[in-house]
Design a protein around this motif. Sequence first.
Motif, PDB file in Angstrom:
ATOM      1  N   PHE A 316     -24.989 -11.749  18.381  1.00 47.04           N
ATOM      2  CA  PHE A 316     -25.144 -11.341  16.979  1.00 47.04           C
ATOM      3  C   PHE A 316     -26.083 -10.142  16.888  1.00 47.04           C
ATOM      4  O   PHE A 316     -25.794  -9.153  16.197  1.00 47.04           O
ATOM      5  CB  PHE A 316     -25.689 -12.511  16.158  1.00 47.04           C
ATOM      6  N   ARG A 317     -27.192 -10.227  17.605  1.00 46.42           N
ATOM      7  CA  ARG A 317     -28.171  -9.132  17.547  1.00 46.42           C
ATOM      8  C   ARG A 317     -27.659  -7.881  18.263  1.00 46.42           C
ATOM      9  O   ARG A 317     -28.065  -6.767  17.935  1.00 46.42           O
ATOM     10  CB  ARG A 317     -29.514  -9.604  18.102  1.00 46.42           C
ATOM     11  N   VAL A 318     -26.749  -8.057  19.230  1.00 45.25           N
ATOM     12  CA  VAL A 318     -26.105  -6.889  19.847  1.00 45.25           C
ATOM     13  C   VAL A 318     -25.308  -6.123  18.789  1.00 45.25           C
ATOM     14  O   VAL A 318     -25.341  -4.891  18.740  1.00 45.25           O
ATOM     15  CB  VAL A 318     -25.189  -7.316  21.016  1.00 45.25           C
ATOM     16  N   ILE A 319     -24.605  -6.853  17.934  1.00 41.69           N
ATOM     17  CA  ILE A 319     -23.818  -6.198  16.875  1.00 41.69           C
ATOM     18  C   ILE A 319     -24.734  -5.424  15.934  1.00 41.69           C
ATOM     19  O   ILE A 319     -24.354  -4.360  15.422  1.00 41.69           O
ATOM     20  CB  ILE A 319     -22.977  -7.227  16.094  1.00 41.69           C
ATOM     21  N   THR A 320     -25.953  -5.924  15.708  1.00 40.79           N
ATOM     22  CA  THR A 320     -26.872  -5.196  14.821  1.00 40.79           C
ATOM     23  C   THR A 320     -27.362  -3.895  15.446  1.00 40.79           C
ATOM     24  O   THR A 320     -27.947  -3.062  14.752  1.00 40.79           O
ATOM     25  CB  THR A 320     -28.095  -6.054  14.423  1.00 40.79           C
ATOM     26  N   LYS A 321     -27.135  -3.699  16.738  1.00 39.72           N
ATOM     27  CA  LYS A 321     -27.429  -2.396  17.339  1.00 39.72           C
ATOM     28  C   LYS A 321     -26.410  -1.361  16.864  1.00 39.72           C
ATOM     29  O   LYS A 321     -26.687  -0.162  16.846  1.00 39.72           O
ATOM     30  CB  LYS A 321     -27.386  -2.483  18.871  1.00 39.72           C
ATOM     31  N   TYR A 322     -25.234  -1.837  16.518  1.00 47.87           N
ATOM     32  CA  TYR A 322     -24.162  -0.961  16.025  1.00 47.87           C
ATOM     33  C   TYR A 322     -24.457  -0.539  14.591  1.00 47.87           C
ATOM     34  O   TYR A 322     -24.283   0.622  14.214  1.00 47.87           O
ATOM     35  CB  TYR A 322     -22.833  -1.714  16.098  1.00 47.87           C
ATOM     36  N   ASN A 323     -24.871  -1.502  13.791  1.00 49.55           N
ATOM     37  CA  ASN A 323     -25.288  -1.246  12.412  1.00 49.55           C
ATOM     38  C   ASN A 323     -26.420  -2.212  12.120  1.00 49.55           C
ATOM     39  O   ASN A 323     -26.235  -3.424  12.184  1.00 49.55           O
ATOM     40  CB  ASN A 323     -24.121  -1.464  11.447  1.00 49.55           C
ATOM     41  N   ARG A 324     -27.578  -1.692  11.799  1.00 44.83           N
ATOM     42  CA  ARG A 324     -28.779  -2.516  11.722  1.00 44.83           C
ATOM     43  C   ARG A 324     -28.826  -3.294  10.410  1.00 44.83           C
ATOM     44  O   ARG A 324     -29.679  -3.066   9.546  1.00 44.83           O
ATOM     45  CB  ARG A 324     -30.021  -1.658  11.934  1.00 44.83           C
ATOM     46  N   SER A 325     -27.891  -4.225  10.305  1.00 48.17           N
ATOM     47  CA  SER A 325     -27.772  -5.038   9.105  1.00 48.17           C
ATOM     48  C   SER A 325     -27.249  -6.417   9.481  1.00 48.17           C
ATOM     49  O   SER A 325     -26.234  -6.538  10.177  1.00 48.17           O
ATOM     50  CB  SER A 325     -26.809  -4.376   8.113  1.00 48.17           C
ATOM     51  N   SER A 326     -27.921  -7.455   9.004  1.00 47.45           N
ATOM     52  CA  SER A 326     -27.454  -8.822   9.252  1.00 47.45           C
ATOM     53  C   SER A 326     -26.132  -9.088   8.542  1.00 47.45           C
ATOM     54  O   SER A 326     -25.269  -9.803   9.067  1.00 47.45           O
ATOM     55  CB  SER A 326     -28.516  -9.829   8.791  1.00 47.45           C
ATOM     56  N   LYS A 327     -25.965  -8.525   7.347  1.00 44.57           N
ATOM     57  CA  LYS A 327     -24.698  -8.692   6.630  1.00 44.57           C
ATOM     58  C   LYS A 327     -23.549  -8.097   7.434  1.00 44.57           C
ATOM     59  O   LYS A 327     -22.476  -8.700   7.554  1.00 44.57           O
ATOM     60  CB  LYS A 327     -24.770  -8.019   5.251  1.00 44.57           C
ATOM     61  N   TYR A 328     -23.777  -6.910   7.954  1.00 40.12           N
ATOM     62  CA  TYR A 328     -22.737  -6.244   8.744  1.00 40.12           C
ATOM     63  C   TYR A 328     -22.356  -7.097   9.953  1.00 40.12           C
ATOM     64  O   TYR A 328     -21.173  -7.344  10.210  1.00 40.12           O
ATOM     65  CB  TYR A 328     -23.241  -4.876   9.206  1.00 40.12           C
ATOM     66  N   ALA A 329     -23.349  -7.560  10.704  1.00 44.89           N
ATOM     67  CA  ALA A 329     -23.074  -8.320  11.923  1.00 44.89           C
ATOM     68  C   ALA A 329     -22.364  -9.634  11.615  1.00 44.89           C
ATOM     69  O   ALA A 329     -21.450 -10.043  12.346  1.00 44.89           O
ATOM     70  CB  ALA A 329     -24.375  -8.582  12.680  1.00 44.89           C
ATOM     71  N   LEU A 330     -22.764 -10.299  10.533  1.00 44.80           N
ATOM     72  CA  LEU A 330     -22.111 -11.555  10.162  1.00 44.80           C
ATOM     73  C   LEU A 330     -20.675 -11.306   9.710  1.00 44.80           C
ATOM     74  O   LEU A 330     -19.766 -12.086  10.026  1.00 44.80           O
ATOM     75  CB  LEU A 330     -22.909 -12.259   9.064  1.00 44.80           C
ATOM     76  N   ALA A 331     -20.448 -10.207   8.996  1.00 41.56           N
ATOM     77  CA  ALA A 331     -19.089  -9.860   8.574  1.00 41.56           C
ATOM     78  C   ALA A 331     -18.206  -9.555   9.783  1.00 41.56           C
ATOM     79  O   ALA A 331     -17.040  -9.976   9.836  1.00 41.56           O
ATOM     80  CB  ALA A 331     -19.120  -8.665   7.623  1.00 41.56           C
ATOM     81  N   VAL A 332     -18.743  -8.828  10.765  1.00 41.97           N
ATOM     82  CA  VAL A 332     -17.995  -8.552  11.998  1.00 41.97           C
ATOM     83  C   VAL A 332     -17.609  -9.860  12.674  1.00 41.97           C
ATOM     84  O   VAL A 332     -16.461 -10.046  13.107  1.00 41.97           O
ATOM     85  CB  VAL A 332     -18.826  -7.673  12.961  1.00 41.97           C
TER      86      VAL A 332
END
Length: 347
Positions: A316-332
């Motif tokens: 999950f936190r790897v995805i936030t490297k792509y876009n630094r947003s918890s909403k973004y990572a959870l949506a992905v």
Amino acid sequence: MLLNYVRFNFFIKRIFKRMRFFLFLFLSLYIESNITERDDVKEFIKFAISNSDLDRDEVLAFIKDAKPSKKAVVLKNNQPEVKATWDSYRSTRVSATRIINGLKFLLDHKILLENVEKDFGVSKFYIVSIIGIETNYGRNYGSFNPLDAIFTRAFDPKSKYWQNELLELFKIAKRYNLQPKNMRSSWSGAMGLGQFIPSSYNSYGVDYNYDGVVDLMDSREDGIASVANYLKVHGWINDALTVEEVEIENRISSLSEFQIDELVLPYRINNFRTKISADEIKKGGLKFNENFSGKITPLLMHQKGKTRLFLGFDNFRVITKYNRSSKYALAVHQLAEEIEKKYYETI
């Protein structure tokens, strides 16, 4: 006599007021049309020359047509990752249409995605999900050009980070003989299938079809592999946990978004920087039965009329490297899950 003096004085003031207006207009137009005369731009030109193989003429040729974008500033100040509620944010990114289009994109590029998954060790479902959220599977690369978009972020106000991105853009332009003004990007200057800012383009872009060019605009091979490479380099582990939803106590199962924001806990929720153990989450007030090892990011979201607790793990936190947003990572994550379900229902 006094009346004539008053009239004359009023007339002179009006002339000076108009002169000031036209002088201001002239200077504004001059500065805009002579962007290289700005002191901060002159300083950047020196920086670019001393930190790359670009010469002065090349830097001037790239930057001379740059224009600050008011629209980019408006969008920067109204990012849905910050402004939107989770329900609203999710509804546009994990919609039925995006799920179906994601399945179609996956099936259309099935062999390529399976090869990339094997080569990079990154789930094809998450690769497709990121591409779906970033560009609607290649349908929307943005309505800006990266020169104006990044120039705006680099100088209005001044930002060393974005000035470096501007230099990285010029490196791409020189390497592949491109004109930044003619390229397409998002309001922040992100480009291509996976929406890479220039430094990511240069650091993580992959020439997966071996044609000698990292082409994130027109090559599906390069675009898909580059998304996978970005996740791999930042620590993605296939088959490891990304997000798990757990049942929570009834007392907080129907909180509104506002009430969630007002919760007082000994740790920050919905913040990807929070990394604590399951026991710490429970002791702090969010009770659930399951046990998990490792560091966890607690995500308490109001979704479809109910408060839901999601636990974010390393992926999950790897995805936030792509876009630094918890909403973004959870949506992905949620879009990837839905595409995966549809995929296994289809094959």
